[in-house]
Design a protein around this motif. Structure first.
Motif, PDB file in Angstrom:
ATOM      1  N   ALA A   1      44.236 -30.239  28.761  1.00  0.00           N
ATOM      2  CA  ALA A   1      45.193 -31.100  28.083  1.00  0.00           C
ATOM      3  C   ALA A   1      45.355 -32.402  28.847  1.00  0.00           C
ATOM      4  CB  ALA A   1      46.538 -30.390  27.957  1.00  0.00           C
ATOM      5  N   LYS A   2      45.331 -33.534  28.114  1.00  0.00           N
ATOM      6  CA  LYS A   2      45.360 -34.838  28.741  1.00  0.00           C
ATOM      7  C   LYS A   2      46.776 -35.284  29.071  1.00  0.00           C
ATOM      8  CE  LYS A   2      42.914 -39.212  28.165  1.00  0.00           C
ATOM      9  NZ  LYS A   2      42.097 -40.005  27.237  1.00  0.00           N
ATOM     10  N   TYR A   3      47.734 -34.859  28.260  1.00  0.00           N
ATOM     11  CA  TYR A   3      49.103 -35.299  28.442  1.00  0.00           C
ATOM     12  C   TYR A   3      50.043 -34.118  28.614  1.00  0.00           C
ATOM     13  CZ  TYR A   3      47.242 -39.762  26.896  1.00  0.00           C
ATOM     14  OH  TYR A   3      46.497 -40.910  26.796  1.00  0.00           O
ATOM     15  N   ILE A   4      51.172 -34.402  29.254  1.00  0.00           N
ATOM     16  CA  ILE A   4      52.168 -33.379  29.537  1.00  0.00           C
ATOM     17  C   ILE A   4      53.478 -33.777  28.869  1.00  0.00           C
ATOM     18  CG2 ILE A   4      53.528 -32.295  31.366  1.00  0.00           C
ATOM     19  CD1 ILE A   4      51.105 -32.679  33.211  1.00  0.00           C
ATOM     20  N   LYS A   5      54.124 -32.807  28.251  1.00  0.00           N
ATOM     21  CA  LYS A   5      55.378 -33.076  27.556  1.00  0.00           C
ATOM     22  C   LYS A   5      56.550 -32.901  28.503  1.00  0.00           C
ATOM     23  CE  LYS A   5      56.582 -30.113  24.428  1.00  0.00           C
ATOM     24  NZ  LYS A   5      56.596 -29.377  23.149  1.00  0.00           N
ATOM     25  N   PHE A   6      57.468 -33.858  28.495  1.00  0.00           N
ATOM     26  CA  PHE A   6      58.660 -33.749  29.316  1.00  0.00           C
ATOM     27  C   PHE A   6      59.579 -32.665  28.766  1.00  0.00           C
ATOM     28  CE2 PHE A   6      58.222 -37.783  31.673  1.00  0.00           C
ATOM     29  CZ  PHE A   6      58.685 -37.337  32.894  1.00  0.00           C
ATOM     30  N   PRO A   7      60.219 -31.876  29.648  1.00  0.00           N
ATOM     31  CA  PRO A   7      61.185 -30.881  29.165  1.00  0.00           C
ATOM     32  C   PRO A   7      62.276 -31.582  28.369  1.00  0.00           C
ATOM     33  CG  PRO A   7      60.736 -30.589  31.505  1.00  0.00           C
ATOM     34  CD  PRO A   7      60.102 -31.883  31.104  1.00  0.00           C
ATOM     35  N   PHE A   8      62.596 -31.027  27.211  1.00  0.00           N
ATOM     36  CA  PHE A   8      63.616 -31.649  26.380  1.00  0.00           C
ATOM     37  C   PHE A   8      64.948 -31.610  27.121  1.00  0.00           C
ATOM     38  CE2 PHE A   8      66.742 -32.007  23.026  1.00  0.00           C
ATOM     39  CZ  PHE A   8      66.203 -32.996  22.221  1.00  0.00           C
ATOM     40  N   GLY A   9      65.640 -32.734  27.119  1.00  0.00           N
ATOM     41  CA  GLY A   9      66.937 -32.802  27.781  1.00  0.00           C
ATOM     42  C   GLY A   9      66.864 -33.209  29.237  1.00  0.00           C
ATOM     43  N   PHE A  10      65.641 -33.504  29.736  1.00  0.00           N
ATOM     44  CA  PHE A  10      65.505 -33.882  31.144  1.00  0.00           C
ATOM     45  C   PHE A  10      66.326 -35.119  31.474  1.00  0.00           C
ATOM     46  CE2 PHE A  10      63.448 -36.578  34.336  1.00  0.00           C
ATOM     47  CZ  PHE A  10      63.465 -35.731  35.431  1.00  0.00           C
ATOM     48  N   TRP A  11      66.157 -36.166  30.670  1.00  0.00           N
ATOM     49  CA  TRP A  11      66.811 -37.436  30.988  1.00  0.00           C
ATOM     50  C   TRP A  11      68.323 -37.335  30.841  1.00  0.00           C
ATOM     51  CZ3 TRP A  11      63.935 -40.404  33.733  1.00  0.00           C
ATOM     52  CH2 TRP A  11      62.541 -40.433  33.540  1.00  0.00           C
ATOM     53  N   SER A  12      68.805 -36.657  29.815  1.00  0.00           N
ATOM     54  CA  SER A  12      70.258 -36.499  29.677  1.00  0.00           C
ATOM     55  C   SER A  12      70.793 -35.597  30.779  1.00  0.00           C
ATOM     56  CB  SER A  12      70.613 -35.926  28.300  1.00  0.00           C
ATOM     57  OG  SER A  12      70.027 -34.646  28.118  1.00  0.00           O
ATOM     58  N   GLY A  13      69.961 -34.633  31.207  1.00  0.00           N
ATOM     59  CA  GLY A  13      70.375 -33.728  32.281  1.00  0.00           C
ATOM     60  C   GLY A  13      70.562 -34.446  33.602  1.00  0.00           C
TER      61      GLY A  13
ATOM     62  N   PRO B   1      57.492 -39.280  24.961  1.00  0.00           N
ATOM     63  CA  PRO B   1      57.562 -37.817  24.844  1.00  0.00           C
ATOM     64  C   PRO B   1      56.492 -37.106  25.671  1.00  0.00           C
ATOM     65  CG  PRO B   1      56.581 -38.755  22.876  1.00  0.00           C
ATOM     66  CD  PRO B   1      57.062 -39.915  23.705  1.00  0.00           C
ATOM     67  N   LYS B   2      55.342 -37.779  25.852  1.00  0.00           N
ATOM     68  CA  LYS B   2      54.253 -37.205  26.642  1.00  0.00           C
ATOM     69  C   LYS B   2      53.729 -38.248  27.625  1.00  0.00           C
ATOM     70  CE  LYS B   2      52.668 -33.903  23.141  1.00  0.00           C
ATOM     71  NZ  LYS B   2      51.503 -33.414  22.362  1.00  0.00           N
ATOM     72  N   VAL B   3      53.372 -37.773  28.814  1.00  0.00           N
ATOM     73  CA  VAL B   3      52.908 -38.674  29.868  1.00  0.00           C
ATOM     74  C   VAL B   3      51.681 -38.071  30.537  1.00  0.00           C
ATOM     75  CG1 VAL B   3      55.226 -39.588  30.291  1.00  0.00           C
ATOM     76  CG2 VAL B   3      54.434 -37.583  31.557  1.00  0.00           C
TER      77      VAL B   3
ATOM     78  N   GLN C   1      51.222 -22.992  26.760  1.00  0.00           N
ATOM     79  CA  GLN C   1      49.814 -23.379  26.756  1.00  0.00           C
ATOM     80  C   GLN C   1      49.569 -24.658  25.946  1.00  0.00           C
ATOM     81  OE1 GLN C   1      47.004 -19.870  26.225  1.00  0.00           O
ATOM     82  NE2 GLN C   1      48.936 -18.901  25.688  1.00  0.00           N
ATOM     83  N   MET C   2      50.512 -24.963  25.048  1.00  0.00           N
ATOM     84  CA  MET C   2      50.335 -26.145  24.209  1.00  0.00           C
ATOM     85  C   MET C   2      50.510 -27.429  24.993  1.00  0.00           C
ATOM     86  SD  MET C   2      52.031 -25.221  20.525  1.00  0.00           S
ATOM     87  CE  MET C   2      53.699 -24.986  21.117  1.00  0.00           C
ATOM     88  N   CYS C   3      51.324 -27.393  26.012  1.00  0.00           N
ATOM     89  CA  CYS C   3      51.592 -28.606  26.775  1.00  0.00           C
ATOM     90  C   CYS C   3      51.932 -28.215  28.207  1.00  0.00           C
ATOM     91  CB  CYS C   3      52.730 -29.389  26.124  1.00  0.00           C
ATOM     92  SG  CYS C   3      52.555 -31.153  26.280  1.00  0.00           S
ATOM     93  N   PRO C   4      50.919 -28.044  29.058  1.00  0.00           N
ATOM     94  CA  PRO C   4      51.134 -27.626  30.443  1.00  0.00           C
ATOM     95  C   PRO C   4      52.023 -28.643  31.178  1.00  0.00           C
ATOM     96  CG  PRO C   4      48.833 -27.563  29.788  1.00  0.00           C
ATOM     97  CD  PRO C   4      49.564 -28.333  28.738  1.00  0.00           C
ATOM     98  N   PRO C   5      52.233 -28.578  32.499  1.00  0.00           N
ATOM     99  CA  PRO C   5      51.236 -28.251  33.515  1.00  0.00           C
ATOM    100  C   PRO C   5      51.250 -26.831  34.046  1.00  0.00           C
ATOM    101  CG  PRO C   5      53.099 -29.252  34.581  1.00  0.00           C
ATOM    102  CD  PRO C   5      53.404 -29.231  33.106  1.00  0.00           C
ATOM    103  N   GLU C   6      52.322 -26.060  33.820  1.00  0.00           N
ATOM    104  CA  GLU C   6      52.355 -24.750  34.442  1.00  0.00           C
ATOM    105  C   GLU C   6      51.904 -23.670  33.480  1.00  0.00           C
ATOM    106  OE1 GLU C   6      56.608 -25.188  32.866  1.00  0.00           O
ATOM    107  OE2 GLU C   6      54.929 -26.433  33.493  1.00  0.00           O
ATOM    108  N   ARG C   7      51.429 -22.609  34.069  1.00  0.00           N
ATOM    109  CA  ARG C   7      51.039 -21.434  33.300  1.00  0.00           C
ATOM    110  C   ARG C   7      51.812 -20.251  33.864  1.00  0.00           C
ATOM    111  NH1 ARG C   7      44.825 -19.178  33.028  1.00  0.00           N
ATOM    112  NH2 ARG C   7      45.273 -17.051  32.405  1.00  0.00           N
ATOM    113  N   LEU C   8      52.359 -19.419  32.982  1.00  0.00           N
ATOM    114  CA  LEU C   8      53.122 -18.258  33.413  1.00  0.00           C
ATOM    115  C   LEU C   8      52.254 -17.016  33.357  1.00  0.00           C
ATOM    116  CD1 LEU C   8      56.482 -18.823  31.459  1.00  0.00           C
ATOM    117  CD2 LEU C   8      55.844 -19.664  33.722  1.00  0.00           C
ATOM    118  N   ASN C   9      52.214 -16.278  34.452  1.00  0.00           N
ATOM    119  CA  ASN C   9      51.497 -15.006  34.500  1.00  0.00           C
ATOM    120  C   ASN C   9      52.532 -13.894  34.602  1.00  0.00           C
ATOM    121  OD1 ASN C   9      48.872 -16.221  34.572  1.00  0.00           O
ATOM    122  ND2 ASN C   9      49.269 -16.779  36.697  1.00  0.00           N
ATOM    123  N   ILE C  10      52.654 -13.102  33.545  1.00  0.00           N
ATOM    124  CA  ILE C  10      53.680 -12.062  33.478  1.00  0.00           C
ATOM    125  C   ILE C  10      53.033 -10.692  33.653  1.00  0.00           C
ATOM    126  CG2 ILE C  10      55.491 -11.034  32.057  1.00  0.00           C
ATOM    127  CD1 ILE C  10      55.684 -13.680  30.555  1.00  0.00           C
ATOM    128  N   ALA C  11      53.565  -9.922  34.590  1.00  0.00           N
ATOM    129  CA  ALA C  11      53.052  -8.569  34.838  1.00  0.00           C
ATOM    130  C   ALA C  11      54.219  -7.609  35.017  1.00  0.00           C
ATOM    131  CB  ALA C  11      52.155  -8.555  36.076  1.00  0.00           C
TER     132      ALA C  11
END
Length: 343
Positions: free
Chosen positions: A6-18, A43-45, A105-115
């Protein structure tokens, strides 16, 4: 390691107001990150811009722990975007976490590994752009949000079993007060460890009708990005995460995909599959996975894969593997100890 192209990353919604609620002006963060003020409305950077903003937030926050907990608790659920709404209105905590892992997975940068292992559910973070230092405050916010999601969805003050940060020193006492457990720093890995039993807690925010609208749209977007998994693959994914809750009949799955059960049956036939076949495969795969965990009793495994009657599970497993669950577990354990991987 690159986990996603993925070329761009989406900012968490509410980051700037937070950050504003924490007393930090968005313009200050942009200046600290040496980025144009227009970044606030993007919205994406790019990955570099994304991490630069978080690094700036970390530098401007009066305290890292306060920045982590303050930002997470300031997010307003009523303004969540569709992918987060789909987790917030999930059936239970387990369903919410798996939706979170899937849609991230639609807009990384992190991936969650659940076990799920024994009495624990271990959620590890894996970062897409390992060549870029991951700000400590971003790691903390990511782990804290996973716990916050469970607290808001269930309405209960869920506590983690343990938290591990790869970074060294932070205000550990403040983080332990938030997570409700021991927080280890400088461990070389980032993990949130929950009580497995908490994953069964139902969400008071569960909204079946809303999920029937959101799930197909989000899955289409994800499928377009990943090369369009088949309907059968999507159905099996839904079944696997629904087995223990007993919500895996074709009508329930069809509703989640926003189609009639007849349409779903037709789509599966076109792919040479059937719902019954996929249910059997999902149970078989999950049974092998659970039996590989020696801390689980066989009667627990039977329940986890959707069998109320233990004898029915035994009969099904003998058909799948030609051996009883106990025999299969014994042979599997011996092979692992001998260094042979069971397939």
């Amino acid at each position: 390691m690159m986990l996603n192209s993925a070329k761009y990353i989406k900012f968490p919604f509410g980051f700037w107001s937070g950050v504003q609620q924490l007393g930090i002006a968005p313009a200050e963060i942009a200046r600290q990150a040496r980025l144009p003020l227009s970044i606030i409305k993007e919205p994406k950077v790019s990955a570099a811009e994304y991490f630069a903003v978080w690094q700036a937030f970390e530098a401007l926050a009066p305290d890292i722990a306060e920045g982590i907990t303050g930002l997470v608790t300031s997010f307003e659920t009523v303004h969540y975007p569709p992918d987060v709404l789909a987790t917030y209105h999930a059936r239970d905590y387990r369903d919410a976490l798996h939706r979170m892992a899937r849609y991230k997975q639609m807009c990384p940068p992190e991936r969650l590994n659940i076990a799920e292992e024994g009495a624990d559910c271990i959620i590890g973070l894996e970062w897409q752009h390992s060549e870029v230092p991951v700000p400590q405050i971003l790691v903390g916010v990511t782990l804290a949000y996973l716990l916050e999601l469970g607290r808001r969805g269930t309405g209960q003050a869920i506590k983690a079993r343990a938290v591990e940060f790869s970074h060294p020193a932070v205000d550990v006492a403040a983080l332990e007060a938030y997570f409700g457990c021991i927080v280890q720093t400088g461990t070389g890995r980032n993990r949130l460890i929950l009580r497995r039993s908490d994953l069964d807690l139902p969400f008071t925010t569960y909204n079946e009708e809303l999920l029937a609208i959101l799930t197909p749209a989000l899955d289409r977007t994800l499928n377009e990005q990943q090369g369009s998994p088949t309907v059968a693959e999507t159905v099996k994914w839904i079944i696997r995460r629904s087995l223990m809750g007993g919500h895996y009949d074709i009508q329930a799955v069809a509703r989640e995909l926003n189609m009639s059960d007849r349409t779903l049956q037709r789509r599966l036939r076109e792919e040479g599959a059937s719902f019954k076949q996929l249910l059997t495969q999902a149970r078989h795969e999950q049974a092998r996975e659970y039996l590989s965990d020696p801390s689980l009793e066989i009667k627990e495994v039977a329940c986890l894969v959707g069998y109320e009657d233990q004898n029915s599970f035994y009969r099904a497993f003998r058909i799948w593997e030609g051996a009883t669950p106990a025999r299969w577990r014994l042979e599997h354990t011996v092979q692992q100890e001998d260094g042979v991987f069971c397939k």
